[in-house]
Scaffold this active site. Structure first.
Site, PDB file in Angstrom:
ATOM      1  N   TYR A  40      30.767  33.602  21.765  1.00 16.76           N
ATOM      2  CA  TYR A  40      30.809  32.639  20.720  1.00 16.76           C
ATOM      3  C   TYR A  40      31.850  33.316  19.653  1.00 16.76           C
ATOM      4  CZ  TYR A  40      26.458  30.541  22.189  1.00 16.76           C
ATOM      5  OH  TYR A  40      25.348  29.693  22.773  1.00 16.76           O
ATOM      6  N   GLY A  59      22.350  17.784  16.401  1.00 17.63           N
ATOM      7  CA  GLY A  59      22.865  17.150  15.162  1.00 17.63           C
ATOM      8  C   GLY A  59      22.201  15.859  14.898  1.00 17.63           C
ATOM      9  N   LEU A  82      17.572  19.653  18.646  1.00 17.04           N
ATOM     10  CA  LEU A  82      17.944  18.379  17.234  1.00 17.04           C
ATOM     11  C   LEU A  82      19.108  17.532  18.000  1.00 17.04           C
ATOM     12  CD1 LEU A  82      17.578  20.149  13.973  1.00 17.04           C
ATOM     13  CD2 LEU A  82      15.943  19.054  15.350  1.00 17.04           C
TER      14      LEU A  82
HETATM   15  N1  LIG Z   1      22.845  27.768  26.988  1.00 16.23           N
HETATM   16  C1  LIG Z   1      23.874  27.096  26.602  1.00 16.23           C
HETATM   17  O1  LIG Z   1      24.651  26.698  27.230  1.00 16.23           O
HETATM   18  C2  LIG Z   1      23.687  26.744  24.997  1.00 16.23           C
HETATM   19  C3  LIG Z   1      24.747  25.680  24.481  1.00 16.23           C
HETATM   20  C4  LIG Z   1      24.718  25.036  23.322  1.00 16.23           C
HETATM   21  C5  LIG Z   1      23.817  25.730  22.142  1.00 16.23           C
HETATM   22  N2  LIG Z   1      23.329  26.947  22.677  1.00 16.23           N
HETATM   23  C6  LIG Z   1      22.593  27.679  21.562  1.00 16.23           C
HETATM   24  O2  LIG Z   1      21.543  27.072  20.963  1.00 16.23           O
HETATM   25  C7  LIG Z   1      21.859  27.027  19.624  1.00 16.23           C
HETATM   26  C8  LIG Z   1      21.747  25.500  18.877  1.00 16.23           C
HETATM   27  O3  LIG Z   1      22.544  24.581  19.614  1.00 16.23           O
HETATM   28  P1  LIG Z   1      23.248  23.069  18.831  1.00 16.23           P
HETATM   29  O4  LIG Z   1      23.625  24.094  17.467  1.00 16.23           O
HETATM   30  O5  LIG Z   1      24.412  22.925  19.606  1.00 16.23           O
HETATM   31  O6  LIG Z   1      22.101  22.238  18.509  1.00 16.23           O
HETATM   32  P2  LIG Z   1      20.972  21.944  17.490  1.00 16.23           P
HETATM   33  O7  LIG Z   1      19.931  23.006  17.312  1.00 16.23           O
HETATM   34  O8  LIG Z   1      20.242  20.702  18.391  1.00 16.23           O
HETATM   35  O9  LIG Z   1      21.515  21.088  16.495  1.00 16.23           O
HETATM   36  C9  LIG Z   1      22.356  21.847  15.350  1.00 16.23           C
HETATM   37  C10 LIG Z   1      22.513  20.828  14.382  1.00 16.23           C
HETATM   38  O10 LIG Z   1      21.422  20.625  13.471  1.00 16.23           O
HETATM   39  C11 LIG Z   1      21.617  20.660  12.332  1.00 16.23           C
HETATM   40  N3  LIG Z   1      20.447  21.060  11.641  1.00 16.23           N
HETATM   41  C12 LIG Z   1      19.785  22.451  11.895  1.00 16.23           C
HETATM   42  N4  LIG Z   1      18.716  22.677  11.307  1.00 16.23           N
HETATM   43  C13 LIG Z   1      18.490  21.421  10.695  1.00 16.23           C
HETATM   44  C14 LIG Z   1      17.515  21.074   9.932  1.00 16.23           C
HETATM   45  N5  LIG Z   1      16.272  21.884   9.695  1.00 16.23           N
HETATM   46  N6  LIG Z   1      17.416  19.949   9.546  1.00 16.23           N
HETATM   47  C15 LIG Z   1      18.391  19.029   9.789  1.00 16.23           C
HETATM   48  N7  LIG Z   1      19.478  19.291  10.378  1.00 16.23           N
HETATM   49  C16 LIG Z   1      19.316  20.663  10.805  1.00 16.23           C
HETATM   50  C17 LIG Z   1      22.886  21.328  12.064  1.00 16.23           C
HETATM   51  O11 LIG Z   1      23.262  21.142  11.044  1.00 16.23           O
HETATM   52  P3  LIG Z   1      24.544  21.642   9.978  1.00 16.23           P
HETATM   53  O12 LIG Z   1      25.854  21.285  10.812  1.00 16.23           O
HETATM   54  O13 LIG Z   1      24.637  21.103   8.635  1.00 16.23           O
HETATM   55  O14 LIG Z   1      24.395  23.179  10.333  1.00 16.23           O
HETATM   56  C18 LIG Z   1      23.521  21.086  13.242  1.00 16.23           C
HETATM   57  O15 LIG Z   1      24.255  20.140  13.104  1.00 16.23           O
HETATM   58  C19 LIG Z   1      23.179  27.563  19.446  1.00 16.23           C
HETATM   59  O16 LIG Z   1      23.600  28.097  18.199  1.00 16.23           O
HETATM   60  C20 LIG Z   1      23.290  28.414  20.554  1.00 16.23           C
HETATM   61  O17 LIG Z   1      22.866  29.642  20.176  1.00 16.23           O
HETATM   62  C21 LIG Z   1      23.030  27.292  24.052  1.00 16.23           C
END
Ligand SMILES: NC(=O)c1ccc[n+]([C@@H]2O[C@H](COP(=O)([O-])OP(=O)(O)OC[C@H]3O[C@@H](n4cnc5c(N)ncnc54)[C@H](OP(=O)(O)O)[C@@H]3O)[C@@H](O)[C@H]2O)c1
Length: 325
Positions: A53, A206, A203
């Site tokens: 990352y 997003g 989420l």
């Molecule tokens: N194992 C894997 O292969 C893998 C792959 C991807 C991710 N991950 C892990 O999972 C984590 C999260 O993944 P992700 O970021 O892709 O998906 P996510 O949690 O589904 O979505 C993040 C999005 O949700 C928004 N958000 C966050 N909190 C919110 C709230 N309370 N209300 C409204 N919107 C909100 C954020 O907005 P903003 O843009 O405004 O911040 C961002 O656009 C990553 O940081 C990583 O650590 C793991």
């Protein structure tokens, strides 16, 4: 709802830190560290990162946040193996047993820790038996540098093969109302084997953030994940149906989506992809949302799987370190 999960004494929700670092480094260093501290203060133990990352930046950020701050409470999960070019793009995967110890050495240095809690290959390589990669991590458990072993985005068969070599504590998989595939085989297999499930993309990266309306949506808005942009209208109609239920329940769409996942079992830990304190606090309120069986049925009917348009997070397979053509 209690902030406890899956028999491991971990919190019910986890914090995914990936988005606290961008290709060039900090998203907002001060706010990111404040978010990690706020999560630990609120009893969240699971902190998720990967060595790739932002080329180690994310690990260094977490290392800074944990300096003198509740390390014993934190459960640090690290993925390794992604190969990055200087411009930040990922060009391959290295999960050869020979290299595991080397990646771990650098991770411990960047995190400024002497052990990590969960170590997992970012993906598997079809040319390397998973048993060999897990065997190499198992050696690091025996040496005291790693507490538990995990896997991410694998199939049920891989999970079984890995478990035969060393107990697998957790499997990290994409899971949201917009991607419920793990309910078919990973979830039942993990339950059969006594393995916890960590959900990411809860989420829908997003799409379920829900802070925008169909009329106002801007496809260049960074909050809409690339993989949903082509089908944004049909997917937003589904989010709108969900938002009607959220309004009735006096919660946000994101809280409803997280509460739905929490209702699926205490062995599933949804990760919050928050990078700001207010997002974290808003998402944590999902723990207080009570859903009846009828509510759950309505939520699932609002986003029927057959109506979801387009793929979610790309499912990538590697062979000999690269994506086969
Ligand atoms: N194992 C894997 O292969 C893998 C792959 C991807 C991710 N991950 C892990 O999972 C984590 C999260 O993944 P992700 O970021 O892709 O998906 P996510 O949690 O589904 O979505 C993040 C999005 O949700 C928004 N958000 C966050 N909190 C919110 C709230 N309370 N209300 C409204 N919107 C909100 C954020 O907005 P903003 O843009 O405004 O911040 C961002 O656009 C990553 O940081 C990583 O650590 C793991």
């Amino acid at each position: 709802m209690e902030n406890q999960t899956n028999g491991m004494g971990l919190s019910r929700l986890g914090l995914g830190c990936g988005r606290m670092s961008n290709a060039t480094g900090d998203a907002d260093r001060k706010e990111s560290i404040a978010t990690i501290h706020a999560a630990l203060d609120a009893g969240i133990s699971f902190i998720n990162t990967a060595d790739f990352y932002s080329s180690g930046h994310n690990e260094m950020l977490i290392g800074e946040a944990l300096k003198g701050y509740r390390r014993e409470q934190a459960y640090i999960s690290v993925k390794f193996g992604g190969l990055l070019a200087p411009n930040g793009s990922m060009y391959g995967l290295d999960v050869r047993p020979l290299t595991v110890k080397n990646y771990l050495t650098y991770t411990l240095k960047r995190l400024n820790l002497d052990y990590i809690d969960l170590y997992q290959p970012a993906r598997i390589d079809l040319s390397i038996p998973v048993e060999e990669t897990i065997g190499a991590i198992s050696d690091m458990v025996k040496a005291g540098y790693v507490r538990h072993i995990g896997l991410t985005q694998v199939g049920a068969e891989t999970l079984r093969k890995a478990q035969a070599i060393h107990p697998i504590a957790m499997v990290e998989s994409e899971y949201s109302l917009f991607n419920r595939k793990i309910e078919q085989d990973i979830l039942p297999t993990a339950r059969e084997l006594g393995i916890g499930v960590v959900a990411f993309g809860t989420l829908a990266h997003g799409l379920l953030g829900g802070n925008w309306s169909k009329n106002k949506v801007d496809v260049n808005n960074t909050r809409i994940p690339l993989y949903f942009k082509e089908n944004i209208d049909s997917n937003l109609s589904l989010v709108e149906a969900l938002s009607e239920i959220a309004i009735e329940k006096q919660v946000t769409v994101s809280q409803l989506a997280l509460a739905w996942m929490l209702s699926k079992g205490e062995d599933i830990m949804p990760q919050i992809g928050a990078r700001r304190v207010n997002q974290l606090q808003e998402s944590m309120k999902s723990l207080e949302v009570k859903l009846s069986d009828h509510d759950i049925k309505r939520i699932e009917e609002a986003i029927p799987e057959h109506a979801i348009a387009g793929g979610s997070f790309p499912e990538i397979h590697f062979k000999n370190g690269v994506i086969p053509r």
